[in-house]
Scaffold this motif. Structure first.
Motif, PDB file in Angstrom:
ATOM      1  N   ASP A 182      33.930  48.626  42.556  1.00 48.92           N
ATOM      2  CA  ASP A 182      34.466  49.306  41.382  1.00 48.92           C
ATOM      3  C   ASP A 182      35.449  48.381  40.661  1.00 48.92           C
ATOM      4  OD1 ASP A 182      34.814  52.027  39.945  1.00 48.92           O
ATOM      5  OD2 ASP A 182      36.878  51.380  40.352  1.00 48.92           O
ATOM      6  N   ALA A 183      35.541  48.518  39.348  1.00 49.29           N
ATOM      7  CA  ALA A 183      36.409  47.647  38.559  1.00 49.29           C
ATOM      8  C   ALA A 183      37.873  47.760  38.972  1.00 49.29           C
ATOM      9  CB  ALA A 183      36.252  47.978  37.076  1.00 49.29           C
ATOM     10  N   ALA A 184      38.287  48.893  39.555  1.00 43.92           N
ATOM     11  CA  ALA A 184      39.691  49.110  39.919  1.00 43.92           C
ATOM     12  C   ALA A 184      39.998  48.721  41.372  1.00 43.92           C
ATOM     13  CB  ALA A 184      40.069  50.571  39.689  1.00 43.92           C
ATOM     14  N   ARG A 185      39.099  48.030  42.041  1.00 46.77           N
ATOM     15  CA  ARG A 185      39.330  47.648  43.447  1.00 46.77           C
ATOM     16  C   ARG A 185      40.483  46.634  43.511  1.00 46.77           C
ATOM     17  NH1 ARG A 185      36.814  44.361  40.690  1.00 46.77           N
ATOM     18  NH2 ARG A 185      36.305  42.211  41.260  1.00 46.77           N
ATOM     19  N   GLU A 206      37.884  32.906  51.610  1.00 45.72           N
ATOM     20  CA  GLU A 206      37.197  32.653  50.349  1.00 45.72           C
ATOM     21  C   GLU A 206      35.704  32.921  50.477  1.00 45.72           C
ATOM     22  OE1 GLU A 206      38.825  30.319  52.062  1.00 45.72           O
ATOM     23  OE2 GLU A 206      40.758  30.168  51.039  1.00 45.72           O
ATOM     24  N   PRO A 207      35.164  33.854  49.683  1.00 47.14           N
ATOM     25  CA  PRO A 207      33.726  34.151  49.765  1.00 47.14           C
ATOM     26  C   PRO A 207      32.916  33.060  49.081  1.00 47.14           C
ATOM     27  CG  PRO A 207      34.719  35.449  48.022  1.00 47.14           C
ATOM     28  CD  PRO A 207      35.847  34.715  48.695  1.00 47.14           C
ATOM     29  N   ASN A 208      31.658  32.932  49.493  1.00 48.50           N
ATOM     30  CA  ASN A 208      30.793  31.895  48.955  1.00 48.50           C
ATOM     31  C   ASN A 208      29.406  32.473  48.760  1.00 48.50           C
ATOM     32  OD1 ASN A 208      28.700  29.635  49.391  1.00 48.50           O
ATOM     33  ND2 ASN A 208      30.571  28.479  48.964  1.00 48.50           N
ATOM     34  N   SER A 209      29.019  32.694  47.504  1.00 53.49           N
ATOM     35  CA  SER A 209      27.719  33.308  47.231  1.00 53.49           C
ATOM     36  C   SER A 209      26.566  32.438  47.706  1.00 53.49           C
ATOM     37  CB  SER A 209      27.590  33.590  45.736  1.00 53.49           C
ATOM     38  OG  SER A 209      26.332  34.164  45.440  1.00 53.49           O
ATOM     39  N   ALA A 219      44.215  40.237  50.848  1.00 52.86           N
ATOM     40  CA  ALA A 219      42.896  40.731  51.233  1.00 52.86           C
ATOM     41  C   ALA A 219      42.884  42.251  51.351  1.00 52.86           C
ATOM     42  CB  ALA A 219      42.464  40.105  52.554  1.00 52.86           C
ATOM     43  N   MET A 220      43.980  42.817  51.862  1.00 53.92           N
ATOM     44  CA  MET A 220      44.050  44.262  52.056  1.00 53.92           C
ATOM     45  C   MET A 220      44.613  44.927  50.809  1.00 53.92           C
ATOM     46  SD  MET A 220      45.559  46.247  55.366  1.00 53.92           S
ATOM     47  CE  MET A 220      47.263  46.185  54.861  1.00 53.92           C
ATOM     48  N   THR A 276      37.428  43.845  47.953  1.00 55.99           N
ATOM     49  CA  THR A 276      38.311  42.764  47.526  1.00 55.99           C
ATOM     50  C   THR A 276      37.774  42.193  46.209  1.00 55.99           C
ATOM     51  OG1 THR A 276      37.099  41.072  48.760  1.00 55.99           O
ATOM     52  CG2 THR A 276      38.912  42.173  49.895  1.00 55.99           C
ATOM     53  N   PRO A 277      38.653  41.829  45.290  1.00 50.13           N
ATOM     54  CA  PRO A 277      38.170  41.333  43.998  1.00 50.13           C
ATOM     55  C   PRO A 277      37.235  40.130  44.122  1.00 50.13           C
ATOM     56  CG  PRO A 277      40.481  41.928  43.818  1.00 50.13           C
ATOM     57  CD  PRO A 277      40.127  42.040  45.278  1.00 50.13           C
TER      58      PRO A 277
END
Length: 408
Positions: A221-224, A267-270, A203-204, A301-302
């Motif tokens: 950003d794409a590089a996160r 876990e994210p949930n849209s 996560a970090m 986080t991605p």
């Protein structure tokens, strides 16, 4: 009943107080470096952690009492003092003032230090340890220092805690329990144990940017590659609109939404995020097309940023201006929702949006991102999103003082 925000107090790596906060939001200086506060050192052979640490707070307590308070507690008092004065609370009946502290397990660094210092001599553990490391000790510190006699309690909703504190404070006013309620997003004082665990979890952020710490925090950003921790604390004074002093209102909380999406961990949930946002919009009597600015959760986080972009697409927020306050401050965890809401109201007052640091290649170019420079924009109706581990999804619809918003 319309609930207005009439006072703000803040502390973060930009400094203490709204003046330093406002200046730093628009200048977006590089305040990221390796963490050095005692108790955050890496394991032997491991690289240090990148993040943001704040200066020492001004002392509200006498030195004898200050020694008995945690760092989180002392910062909370400093922030509350600014919000209290800003909101003019000295003239309010103390029994009509409440306090909600957002955050749990707030003093883990100091607990780790205590374990280090007393594990071999337990008989010498200070008696004050019995209460000073409880999250409710911040409630006690605040209520014993300021005239808060309505109620005070703490709540935990992980990184959504600050936003949920605002939701609960608003409901306390709307229910008639109090006339004024302070929502405080407390400083989450992470230890090396917590930092190692967050890094191991993925996560970090990694140490990919160890030679350039200022490049590490890059929400959307794409590089996160993960969030970057930043010490933060904020207090917002919520008040019945009819009791607010003339011309002394930052804005209104017009609608709120809170959903749980059934996830245990990170876990994210849209779908849950959309439900929270839609609940807030419906309560405010608005649709997503009425939102002209979004202050996202945007951790860097991605998985988190991908899910949040999906939420923006589902809601149809392509026309709204969007920026990420964490790109400047780092992730304040329990304080994030509160200090980022304060950032919305500061931008609303200034008619100017702060930049998003390190947003070089946005994840979705269809959105109206605020990138490397501040942008002139008159915020009328904003959506503030805040999400936390354990499936906590919170949303706030914030309106400018003169927007003529929904008042039911």
């Amino acid at each position: 009943m319309t609930v207005a925000v009439t006072g703000i107090g803040v502390a973060c790596g930009l400094g203490h107080g709204k003046t330093a906060f406002r200046k730093g939001l628009y200048e977006a200086p590089d305040i990221f470096s390796c963490l050095t506060r005692e108790g955050r050192g890496p394991a032997e052979g491991e690289p240090p952690f990148i993040g943001v640490e704040m200066p020492e707070p001004s002392e509200v307590l006498a030195p004898r009492l200050a020694r008995t308070a945690s760092f989180s507690g002392r910062v909370a008092l400093s922030v509350l003092q600014e919000a209290w004065q800003d909101g003019g609370l000295d003239d309010i009946d103390p029994e009509r003032i409440g306090l909600v502290v957002g955050g749990s397990n707030l003093m883990s660094r100091e607990q780790a230090l205590a374990a280090r210092d007393y594990s071999a001599r337990l008989a010498y553990v200070p008696p004050r340890h019995a209460h000073m490391f409880l999250d409710t000790d911040i409630c006690g510190l605040c209520a014993s220092t300021f005239k808060i006699r309505g109620f005070a309690y703490s709540l935990g909703a992980a990184s959504a805690s600050g936003a949920v504190a605002l939701i609960q404070a608003r409901e306390a006013i709307r229910s008639g329990r109090v006339d004024v309620c302070i929502a405080l997003g407390a400083l989450q004082d992470l230890s090396a144990y917590d930092l190692h665990a967050m890094r191991s979890l993925g996560a970090m952020g990694s140490m990919r940017f160890s030679e350039q710490p200022g490049q590490a925090c890059r929400p959307m950003d794409a590089a996160r590659d993960g969030f970057i921790y930043g010490e933060a604390c904020a207090a917002l004074v919520l008040c019945r609109q009819d009791l607010a002093a003339a011309g002394k209102t930052y804005g209104r909380i017009a609608g709120v939404g809170l959903a749980v999406d059934g996830a245990r961990g990170p876990e994210p949930n849209s779908a849950g995020q959309v439900r929270a946002a839609m609940t807030a919009l419906v309560e405010a009597g608005l649709s997503a097309s009425d939102i002209d600015y979004v202050n996202g959760h945007a951790t860097g986080t991605p998985a988190g940023d991908d899910a949040e972009c999906e939420t923006y697409r589902t809601l149809g927020l392509e026309e709204a201006r969007i920026n990420a306050t964490k790109s400047i401050l780092g992730h304040g965890l329990s304080a994030a929702g509160a200090i980022e809401t304060a950032a919305v109201f500061i931008q609303m007052k200034e008619g100017l949006l702060h930049p998003t640091r390190n947003l070089e290649k946005p994840l979705d170019s269809r959105f109206n991102w605020v990138r490397s420079e501040p942008a002139v924009h008159d915020i009328r109706r904003a959506l503030k999103l805040s999400f936390g581990f354990g499936g906590m999804d919170a949303a706030l619809v914030l309106e400018a003082p003169d927007s003529g918003g929904h008042t039911s």
